[in-house]
Motif scaffolding. Structure first.
Motif, mmCIF file in Angstrom:
data_model
loop_
_atom_site.group_PDB
_atom_site.id
_atom_site.type_symbol
_atom_site.label_atom_id
_atom_site.label_comp_id
_atom_site.label_asym_id
_atom_site.label_seq_id
_atom_site.Cartn_x
_atom_site.Cartn_y
_atom_site.Cartn_z
ATOM 1 N N GLY A 65 0.812 -1.212 0.000
ATOM 2 C CA GLY A 65 0.000 0.000 0.000
ATOM 3 C C GLY A 65 0.840 1.255 0.000
ATOM 4 O O GLY A 65 0.554 2.215 -0.726
ATOM 5 N N ALA A 66 1.905 1.288 0.799
ATOM 6 C CA ALA A 66 2.774 2.463 0.842
ATOM 7 C C ALA A 66 3.464 2.676 -0.494
ATOM 8 O O ALA A 66 3.625 3.826 -0.951
ATOM 9 C CB ALA A 66 3.806 2.307 1.964
ATOM 10 N N LEU A 67 3.878 1.600 -1.134
ATOM 11 C CA LEU A 67 4.545 1.741 -2.433
ATOM 12 C C LEU A 67 3.581 2.281 -3.486
ATOM 13 O O LEU A 67 3.963 3.125 -4.314
ATOM 14 C CB LEU A 67 5.125 0.394 -2.873
ATOM 15 N N ARG A 68 2.342 1.804 -3.472
ATOM 16 C CA ARG A 68 1.355 2.319 -4.433
ATOM 17 C C ARG A 68 1.085 3.795 -4.175
ATOM 18 O O ARG A 68 1.007 4.605 -5.121
ATOM 19 C CB ARG A 68 0.061 1.520 -4.348
ATOM 20 N N SER A 69 0.932 4.178 -2.923
ATOM 21 C CA SER A 69 0.671 5.588 -2.610
ATOM 22 C C SER A 69 1.865 6.466 -2.983
ATOM 23 O O SER A 69 1.680 7.596 -3.431
ATOM 24 C CB SER A 69 0.353 5.730 -1.116
ATOM 25 N N ALA A 70 3.060 5.944 -2.804
ATOM 26 C CA ALA A 70 4.242 6.705 -3.208
ATOM 27 C C ALA A 70 4.289 6.894 -4.718
ATOM 28 O O ALA A 70 4.661 7.963 -5.217
ATOM 29 C CB ALA A 70 5.510 6.007 -2.713
ATOM 30 N N ASP A 71 3.899 5.846 -5.464
ATOM 31 C CA ASP A 71 3.840 5.979 -6.926
ATOM 32 C C ASP A 71 2.812 7.037 -7.333
ATOM 33 O O ASP A 71 3.056 7.832 -8.252
ATOM 34 C CB ASP A 71 3.476 4.637 -7.556
ATOM 35 N N ILE A 72 1.672 7.039 -6.648
ATOM 36 C CA ILE A 72 0.636 8.027 -6.966
ATOM 37 C C ILE A 72 1.149 9.434 -6.681
ATOM 38 O O ILE A 72 0.960 10.356 -7.493
ATOM 39 C CB ILE A 72 -0.640 7.730 -6.165
ATOM 40 N N LEU A 73 1.811 9.619 -5.552
ATOM 41 C CA LEU A 73 2.330 10.943 -5.215
ATOM 42 C C LEU A 73 3.379 11.391 -6.221
ATOM 43 O O LEU A 73 3.382 12.556 -6.641
ATOM 44 C CB LEU A 73 2.921 10.913 -3.805
ATOM 45 N N THR A 74 4.252 10.477 -6.628
ATOM 46 C CA THR A 74 5.256 10.837 -7.633
ATOM 47 C C THR A 74 4.592 11.232 -8.950
ATOM 48 O O THR A 74 4.995 12.207 -9.603
ATOM 49 C CB THR A 74 6.216 9.663 -7.859
ATOM 50 N N GLY A 75 3.575 10.473 -9.353
ATOM 51 C CA GLY A 75 2.863 10.825 -10.577
ATOM 52 C C GLY A 75 2.152 12.160 -10.481
ATOM 53 O O GLY A 75 2.129 12.935 -11.447
ATOM 54 N N VAL A 76 1.579 12.453 -9.316
ATOM 55 C CA VAL A 76 0.908 13.740 -9.116
ATOM 56 C C VAL A 76 1.917 14.880 -9.207
ATOM 57 O O VAL A 76 1.659 15.913 -9.846
ATOM 58 C CB VAL A 76 0.192 13.752 -7.755
ATOM 59 N N LEU A 77 3.078 14.706 -8.596
ATOM 60 C CA LEU A 77 4.103 15.751 -8.659
ATOM 61 C C LEU A 77 4.569 15.980 -10.096
ATOM 62 O O LEU A 77 4.769 17.129 -10.518
ATOM 63 C CB LEU A 77 5.290 15.360 -7.778
ATOM 64 N N THR A 78 4.716 14.901 -10.845
ATOM 65 C CA THR A 78 5.134 15.041 -12.245
ATOM 66 C C THR A 78 4.068 15.757 -13.070
ATOM 67 O O THR A 78 4.385 16.627 -13.899
ATOM 68 C CB THR A 78 5.434 13.661 -12.838
ATOM 69 N N ASP A 79 2.806 15.419 -12.840
ATOM 70 C CA ASP A 79 1.725 16.072 -13.575
ATOM 71 C C ASP A 79 1.609 17.549 -13.194
ATOM 72 O O ASP A 79 1.398 18.410 -14.066
ATOM 73 C CB ASP A 79 0.410 15.354 -13.299
#
Length: 410
Positions: free
Chosen positions: A158-172
């Protein structure tokens, strides 16, 4: 009044006064507004603009921003051109279908709050800046919550998925703001160290003691874990120091038992500074249990990943709550704050022997704003390129040859 609230009111007032300003705000979305009433009104006005409302193609010149008190209830609309009167009324009616409490009186308040309708792109940039801060903070909070839940369940997915989402949000968000997403360390804020998560501290400490006992009893097992387990992965700093001493003895080829380990601990000054005691070292060596060092090491690694994810989330949230931090710096500092989590994750992947998943590149938004409009919205000037200094005559310095890395040990 909050400057962000003033900016939201100003951009809506500008659009109510001059519908053509929406053509300069294609990059601004309704969810960029903080107040739900503002979101609904901006969405309704943008829909009217897309549908070709008569006010958009009206030839009457848009009125300038009214002076304070020039838009009293029941008079302001009558002082406007007919198409503009209908524009305001239709916008309020359309927004009222999705939210309650919006009245024509508040629309007049919004128009009075706009100093200059032509400044709408700048007001919109302020709204977007506030939305970036809120979005980053919300996803950081989510990552922290998931990391705490994973720590309780001894999981990491779960933490890894949330970290991926946060990274994608920052990139967007970087793409929307027009900056290059790259990790940049903040100049003042110190890095946040991983802190113990409540709930399973006793079990984490037990896993660490069992791992050290197995390694002290089976020194050859260090070869199984030394490539991906680090002293910093231990929640108890004293356990991390014992692991470091075990690795040093193994690296030198020295025998490992309670005497040699205690000697190494003393040589490193850990007895003198109170980090460890002789009783602790003896207890670890005498507490040997049958088991797999790799299995215990992976459990220690799971706890380390959850703690690191929570620490990175706290650091990102602190950055997002700093109102003086510009969006570009916020995004880059947040990516830097996620760096420790990326490092622990890479070692976790190596421990499990599975390839690291590739992060998909964010797809460009359909119908994105033209570069000229984005440039106008951000109200930035293009920096002049600095000419390169003239090269000096003479011999060039010889590049230094890097030494090959030695075998990895803690």
């Amino acid at each position: 009044m909050n400057p962000l609230l003033r900016a939201e009111q100003a951009v809506l007032g500008a659009v109510l006064l001059d519908p053509d300003q929406l053509s300069h705000l294609d990059w601004l979305a309704p969810d960029h507004f903080h107040r739900p009433v503002h979101q609904a009104l901006f969405a309704a006005l943008r829909q009217l603009h897309s549908d070709g409302h008569p006010a958009v193609s009206a030839e009457e010149p848009a009125p300038t921003s009214p002076a304070r008190g020039a838009w009293p209830d029941g008079i302001a609309v009558g002082a406007s051109p007919p198409a503009l009167r209908q524009w305001v009324a239709d916008g309020v009616d359309g927004a009222s279908l999705h939210i309650r409490g919006l009245t024509a009186s508040y629309a007049h308040t919004l128009m009075s709050a706009c100093p200059r309708p032509a400044h709408a792109p700048v007001y919109g940039r302020m709204v977007l800046e506030g939305a970036i801060h809120r979005t980053v903070a919300q996803h950081a909070i989510r990552l922290h919550q998931v990391a705490r839940a994973d720590a309780l369940k001894r999981e990491v997915e779960g933490a890894l998925r949330s970290a991926d989402i946060l990274t994608g949000v920052l990139t967007d968000l970087a793409r929307r703001w027009g900056t290059d997403p790259r990790p940049v360390a903040p100049t003042a804020a110190p890095p946040t160290a991983p802190a113990a998560l409540p709930g399973r501290a006793d079990l984490v400490a037990e896993d660490e003691r069992f791992l050290l006992a197995v390694l002290a009893e089976q020194p050859e097992a260090l070869d199984e874990v030394v490539a991906w387990l680090r002293p910093g992965d231990f929640a108890d700093p004293a356990h991390g120091q014992v692991y470091r001493c075990l690795g040093a003895l193994h690296h030198r080829g020295d025998p490992i038992d309670r005497i040699t380990l205690l000697w190494e601990v003393q040589r490193r000054g850990l007895l003198a500074d109170g980090t460890l005691s002789g009783e602790q070292v003896t207890a670890l060596c005498d507490g040997a249990v049958p088991g797999s060092a790799e299995w215990f090491a992976q459990r220690v690694m799971r706890s380390s990943l959850a703690r690191t994810a929570a620490a990175s989330a706290r650091a990102v949230r602190a950055l997002a709550e700093d109102e003086a931090l510009g969006p570009g710096r916020l995004i880059n500092h947040a990516l830097h704050a996620l760096g420790p989590l990326d490092e622990v994750r890479a070692r976790w992947v190596a421990a499990n022997g599975s390839p690291a998943p590739k992060q998909p590149a964010p797809a460009p938004a359909p119908g994105g704003p033209p570069p000229a409009q984005v440039h106008a919205a951000r109200a930035r000037s293009t920096p002049h390129s600095t000419p390169a200094p003239p090269s000096r005559p003479g011999p060039q310095p010889t590049p230094t040859v890097a030494r090959p890395p030695s075998r990895g040990h803690p």
